[in-house]
Design an enzyme around this catalytic site. Sequence first.
Site, PDB file in Angstrom:
ATOM      1  N   GLU A 492      -4.230  -9.720 -13.731  1.00  0.00           N
ATOM      2  CA  GLU A 492      -4.864  -9.148 -12.544  1.00  0.00           C
ATOM      3  C   GLU A 492      -5.275  -7.713 -12.864  1.00  0.00           C
ATOM      4  O   GLU A 492      -6.387  -7.485 -13.281  1.00  0.00           O
ATOM      5  CB  GLU A 492      -3.930  -9.225 -11.342  1.00  0.00           C
ATOM      6  CG  GLU A 492      -4.627  -8.839 -10.062  1.00  0.00           C
ATOM      7  CD  GLU A 492      -4.162  -9.598  -8.839  1.00  0.00           C
ATOM      8  OE1 GLU A 492      -3.358 -10.521  -8.962  1.00  0.00           O
ATOM      9  OE2 GLU A 492      -4.623  -9.256  -7.734  1.00  0.00           O
ATOM     10  N   GLU A 757       6.289  -5.626  -6.050  1.00  0.00           N
ATOM     11  CA  GLU A 757       5.142  -6.018  -5.234  1.00  0.00           C
ATOM     12  C   GLU A 757       5.578  -6.472  -3.845  1.00  0.00           C
ATOM     13  O   GLU A 757       4.929  -6.183  -2.857  1.00  0.00           O
ATOM     14  CB  GLU A 757       4.409  -7.181  -5.928  1.00  0.00           C
ATOM     15  CG  GLU A 757       3.284  -7.776  -5.117  1.00  0.00           C
ATOM     16  CD  GLU A 757       2.500  -8.817  -5.886  1.00  0.00           C
ATOM     17  OE1 GLU A 757       3.087  -9.437  -6.791  1.00  0.00           O
ATOM     18  OE2 GLU A 757       1.299  -8.992  -5.597  1.00  0.00           O
TER      19      GLU A 757
HETATM   20  C1  BGC Z   1      -2.935  -7.894  -5.459  1.00  0.00           C
HETATM   21  C2  BGC Z   1      -2.785  -6.844  -4.421  1.00  0.00           C
HETATM   22  C3  BGC Z   1      -3.941  -6.885  -3.506  1.00  0.00           C
HETATM   23  C4  BGC Z   1      -3.900  -8.228  -2.869  1.00  0.00           C
HETATM   24  C5  BGC Z   1      -4.887  -8.490  -1.811  1.00  0.00           C
HETATM   25  C6  BGC Z   1      -2.992  -9.229  -4.800  1.00  0.00           C
HETATM   26  O1  BGC Z   1      -3.187 -10.254  -5.692  1.00  0.00           O
HETATM   27  O2  BGC Z   1      -1.940  -7.831  -6.411  1.00  0.00           O
HETATM   28  O3  BGC Z   1      -2.090  -5.777  -4.697  1.00  0.00           O
HETATM   29  O4  BGC Z   1      -4.072  -5.820  -2.657  1.00  0.00           O
HETATM   30  O5  BGC Z   1      -3.955  -9.255  -3.809  1.00  0.00           O
HETATM   31  O6  BGC Z   1      -4.246  -9.114  -0.850  1.00  0.00           O
END
Ligand code: BGC
Length: 922
Positions: A492, A757
């Site tokens: 990501e 996260e």
């Molecule tokens: C990311 C986030 C992002 C989100 C959106 C995720 O996959 O890691 O930090 O803001 O998606 O909802």
Amino acid sequence: MTVPPPPGPLTPYGLTCELLDEPLGLDEPVPRLSWKLRSSRRGDAQSAYRLTVAPSGTDLRDGRLLWDTGRVSGADTLLIPYDGPPLQSSTRYHWRVTVWDVRGEQTAHADSWFETGLLHRDEWKASWIARDRDAAPPQDPPAVEDRTERTRHLASCPHLRRAFTVDKPLVRARAYVSARGLYELRINGRRVGDAELAPGWTEYRHRVLYQTYDVGDLLRKGGNAIGAVLADGWWSGFVGFDSRRQALHYGDAPQLIVQLLLDFADGSRRWVLSDGDWRERSGPIRHADLLMGEYVDGRRELPGWDEPGYDDHDWTPVAIAGADTSVLRAAPDRPVRVLEELPARTVERRADGRFIVDLGQNMVGRVRLTVRGAPAGRRIRLRHAEILDDGELYVDNLRTAEATDVYVTAGRGVEVFEPRFTFHGFRYVEVTGHPGDLAPEDVTGRVLHSDTPWTGEFACSDETVMRLQSNIRWGQRGNFVSVPTDCPQRDERLGWLADAQVFLPTACRNADVAAFFARWMRDVVDAQHPDGAFPDVVPEVCMTREGAPAWGDGGVIIPWHLYREYGDRRVLERGFPAMKAWVDHVHRDNPDLLWRHRVGNHYGDWLQVGAETPRDLLATAYFARSAELVARAAEVLGAEEDAARYRALRTAVGDAFADAFVDADEGRVAGETQTGYLLALAFGLLPERAVPAAVDRLAADVEARGHHLTTGFVGVALLCPVLAAHGRADLAYALLHQDTYPSWAYSIRHGATTIWERWDGWTEEHGIKPPAMNSFNHYSLGSVGEWLYGGVAGIGQAPGSVAYRELRLAPTIGGRLTWACARQETARGTVECGWALEAGELRLRVVVPPGVDATLTVPTELPDGVSESGVPLPAVDGVDVLERSDRSLTVRLGSGHYDFRAPATGPSSSPSQVLAQDLPTP
Ligand code: BGC
């Protein structure tokens, strides 16, 4: 606790040009100059300044100055635009600032320099060069066992070189370099500069950055060689969760562009350019990819390839990949660098010969491994993981990112391996194939991130809160890698706008991120869709819909915050049309002013726990917020019509919000979630009369949950500040100290060294959360860091203040803390606020830089007993009492170092065991 100020008169320091100290290779035609001030005299301020600028070779003292402001009255120190004759390309300019103090006496000066790069696009004469894939010999890929479905298509890293002669004495040499992909430049066997992952990631379709290096010391009379190694990087490697490679977004192979400028003593000049005369071949790096890792075969080293006299007859002429240099811009920020090293904490040998290395800290970067006495051809594999599961690396949460480096030994005795064109997020490394014993000193974690100098420190008496601050800073390190990312480990690592906007206030407290974010904002503006929608992620890859509420709004919130924090008006000016267009885009599709349409992937209060904040409420709150900030920006920029228009829109959206979501009599906000109340209170969306009841409802929710939060990415930053601002600091502290699930301290109690996260990334009940989305290094939930500085230690700005011109110092005594202290190097100078409870006394240490006004609120129930440096108030010069209540005393201060004491009573003032002598300096 007397804190002697550094002795001396009013003195400028910390000189910057375009937010950078001594920048090399600027292409801003009107660069802006700034300095900070210090003085040991209370109440000191700059009454006038003089700026002089002279090109290299001219003395700043002689009369032939290029620009001389003369003595300019006033206190300005920030971002003063150069206003002399047009600047020339590739020229170093020296500048001096001289200051006069508050009494009108000239006290000191300081010198600095900046150097221009290539100011005009037509100065780029070089071509983009690349491997000629038709002519290059067939690639010899890594052994079958090392090729995976994803890496088997990756190509080896091209080495490009050419030789040239320097036949006259040189006075100066500069290299202007960029790549589509990543480059490492080399001259005469030595690496040029220390930038990593250069030229960095930008919205490549609009802009590719170039770096400028002073290479004079690397060149010599006679034969010379220049070379570069290229890698795919963000240009043509794997990026994000798009299983296609970047080829579909940008290009399919890396390209290099270089202009080497040679200035000779006789006044003549010569350019060495990347062109068809360069030659190419592949070397030891069989593949390098940011997500997959790097594979290096030491047996394929090309000794001497970057030195003169090397025989490159069997190398292949490069292909000219293009001549369009219109996208090239000078890098306006500091590069990514290796900024720290972590020694291995433990190395554990497993029965099957593998080693598990623990670096003791979840970090971002790579490993340097020393291998001793291995025969040629030994294959050593390094896998990386953030956590262990049952003693083994847990890599499922990396998704498709393989994060695997391989080194094949050359058999050269002692060999040192460190990949160059990849990075991983990890704490643990599994080493397979290492011959013999692996000692901890053979493994070093090399921490890399965008060079954003630390400018803030926070410290306090509670170890867990200190660990929280450390985890926040490690999250900041690991996720500012060329762009502000969500996470550094899985497939990501994208520039998500909401993550960036919620964390920005914390980031600005910890570090100087002015240049880093100003640069990224240009990408955000570049990435805006024609209809005004900002995307969710910038650079825009993988996610191409319009940005969601709180995500797209980052395009408005970020430039505004940068302006307030650093006084960078230009970032606001440049962002302003885009900020307006974003609000117009939301308005266009939502004429009834409730934001329900064009909401992109509407994430709501992302990763909230045990609550569901209504999405249209959250969206509409952000609609109001963005309209408000556009109105304020318009006021700053003097765009009166816009100011009126967006102010009216803000009012109307606020009314619509209140109608749709607020029961004003009851103080109830629809959904009754913490985030709903927080947004309504923080963004001023409640009728005045509803505020007290809304605060009570918010507080009741926190209490009913046993002092637990429910907030996700959007609400979390507001939690402690809003509670504290409305008289519930007790609850803010209860949440800060809470260590049962869900809370910040829960992860810390279970070994976190970075911010996770999600609150439930790992729980006692369920273990590791399923891997689809479970990063252990995401900074968003760490946005409470701003409150540590602003609330706990109490460093804040007055509402209209810019770049800490007017301080509001208001420490929050509470929780389990017996002392807390923050120091911040602001754009104007050092600000400090620290407090300690000791034997019935509250001590406050405060530092206010020259030219800055402050109010300080001393929390005490006995305001008559307050003294400063031993003198009872109000008899202290330069300290004026503004307000007295039965809970506090508020005073006005000018610049200086202060040492207050106040009688402390009440529940939070138990004598501290900690503070024996001075407040610890953070
Ligand atoms: C990311 C986030 C992002 C989100 C959106 C995720 O996959 O890691 O930090 O803001 O998606 O909802």
